[in-house]
Design an enzyme around this catalytic site. Structure first.
Site, mmCIF file in Angstrom:
data_model
loop_
_atom_site.group_PDB
_atom_site.id
_atom_site.type_symbol
_atom_site.label_atom_id
_atom_site.label_comp_id
_atom_site.label_asym_id
_atom_site.label_seq_id
_atom_site.Cartn_x
_atom_site.Cartn_y
_atom_site.Cartn_z
ATOM 1 N N ASP A 1 16.009 80.289 72.078
ATOM 2 C CA ASP A 1 16.172 80.073 73.517
ATOM 3 C C ASP A 1 15.729 78.656 73.856
ATOM 4 O O ASP A 1 14.563 78.293 73.648
ATOM 5 C CB ASP A 1 15.330 81.100 74.281
ATOM 6 N N ASP B 1 22.497 78.452 76.360
ATOM 7 C CA ASP B 1 21.196 78.022 75.848
ATOM 8 C C ASP B 1 20.457 79.060 75.017
ATOM 9 O O ASP B 1 19.307 78.814 74.620
ATOM 10 C CB ASP B 1 20.309 77.573 77.007
ATOM 11 N N GLU B 2 21.056 80.208 74.740
ATOM 12 C CA GLU B 2 20.341 81.181 73.911
ATOM 13 C C GLU B 2 21.296 81.982 73.054
ATOM 14 O O GLU B 2 22.455 82.174 73.394
ATOM 15 C CB GLU B 2 19.465 82.105 74.755
#
Length: 406
Positions: free
Chosen positions: A8, A103-104
């Protein structure tokens, strides 16, 4: 035993901006919409979070909490490019990746031989490479399943690493607050607290029957998570089930007529978005979303393959009457499904998929002698007309005609 890493990026959009503009690094910064247009915070950096600013918060409220907050609109194309860089680094370790957003992502490294199969060392390497090559820090969680890996990635943020080994699962989960469980929102947490449940240890004392009685099907999930059980696989391909557009208005829409006047614009935008998927997905339903001035909201939908402005107008009229008050947000959407096999099944040299069961193929053509087998395997459904199609005979290079039920 699975080895799952959840990676993350730390305050991703803000991190990219701070990387590119050092003057943003030590000040409260947020990416979001303008306060005078009812904007919402997409993300913010850690100095801003110290004031209580959070994602999904109204920009106007964020500025009240932190008057010195710098709010910028952000550049999605730039963020997508950085995300692609990071995902490529992940793919060098494993192809079993499930992105959750830009983003993860989950990575299943169970079969990796890197560092003698050590998921912890793989996570350390990924964090180092992402920082070195993109300038972005990531936090990682390593655990035997997705649920625990995601919890772990948030444990030592920012720029942290948390590892939960199989022999630590029971003790880790025992003291885990129930609000950390995926799917437990504020209302569920309040209900659990009223039942004397604050931690997973408390939750384990409740019988499965008691949980299902109070929480329905989610009770089964609570029962499993409180014991650290999560059998979900890392899914490398997700099927989109819906597509939608929505607009938040700078001033409330005060009447139904005002709401209806925005349908053509929203409908055009929805059609444009759907055009990217129409070759592989079809529409099976429509829905309209309204959020009223008091932040209550309603969604109304209709199952149909037809769609036009009139359909959406009817749904919006019915939805508006549920609240009958000023509206701050409108949304339109399609429910999607896989494209069905449509007539004609085939006009060319290849047999359609249903006929290929049990048939041997070579270079895309049926081998000689397999036609009868293919025909016997073909579905014969009552009520469907007899149709003609053609296949290419590999030996004669000619075309022959087949009649079959479909």
């Amino acid at each position: 035993m699975k080895k799952i890493i959840h990676c993350d990026c730390d305050c991703f959009f803000a991190a990219v901006e701070m990387r590119d503009k050092p003057e943003y690094k030590n000040i409260p910064l947020a990416i979001g919409g303008r306060a005078d247009r009812r904007g919402v915070i997409a993300t913010c950096n850690y100095p801003a979070r110290q004031f209580g600013v959070r994602s999904a918060m109204a920009t106007a409220h964020a500025l009240k909490l932190c008057p010195s907050l710098t709010v910028i609109p952000g550049e999605m194309e730039k963020y997508r490019n950085v995300s692609a860089q990071i995902m490529q680094i992940y793919r060098e370790v494993t192809e079993c990746i499930e992105p959750l957003s830009l983003d993860e992502a989950y990575l299943d490294v169970s079969g990796s031989n890197l560092y003698k199969g050590s998921a912890t060392r793989i996570a350390q390497m990924l964090r180092s490479r992402v920082l070195q090559e993109t300038g972005i820090t990531i936090s990682a969680g390593v655990a035997p399943n997705k649920f625990l890996a995601k919890v772990a990635s948030d444990w030592n943020k920012p720029d942290g690493l948390c590892v939960i080994t199989p022999d630590q699962v029971e003790s880790f989960v025992e003291n885990l607050p129930v609000r950390k469980l995926h799917g437990v929102g504020s209302k569920t947490a309040e209900k659990l607290q009223s039942m004397g449940v604050d931690t997973c240890g408390d939750l384990k004392t409740l019988a499965l029957s008691q949980l299902t009685e109070n929480f329905g099907r989610f009770g089964q999930r609570l029962y499993e998570l409180s014991r650290g059980v999560d059998d979900r696989d890392v899914v490398t391909h997700r099927v989109r089930k819906s597509i939608s557009v929505e607009h938040t208005f700078a001033a409330d829409l005060l009447s139904l007529d005002e709401c209806l006047s925005h349908i053509p614009e929203l409908y055009r935008e929805l059609q444009q978005r759907f055009s990217r998927y129409q070759d592989e997905r079809s529409i099976q339903g429509l829905f309209v979303k309204l959020k009223f001035s008091d932040f209550t909201q309603t969604t109304i939908e209709h199952r149909t393959m037809d769609h036009n402005v009139l359909f959406f107008s009817d749904l919006m009229t019915r939805g508006y009457k549920r609240g009958n008050k000023p509206v701050r947000l409108l949304g339109l959407g399609f429910r999607l499904k896989d494209l069905p096999l449509t007539e004609p099944l085939l006009q060319g040299p290849f047999l359609p998929g249903p006929l290929l069961q049990g048939a041997m193929l070579q270079n895309g053509m049926l081998q000689s002698g397999m036609l009868q087998s293919a025909m016997l395997k073909a579905p014969r459904l009552k009520g469907f007309p007899l149709k003609n199609t053609f296949y290419k005979n590999k030996e004669s290079e000619g075309f022959q005609q087949l009649s079959f039920w479909y």
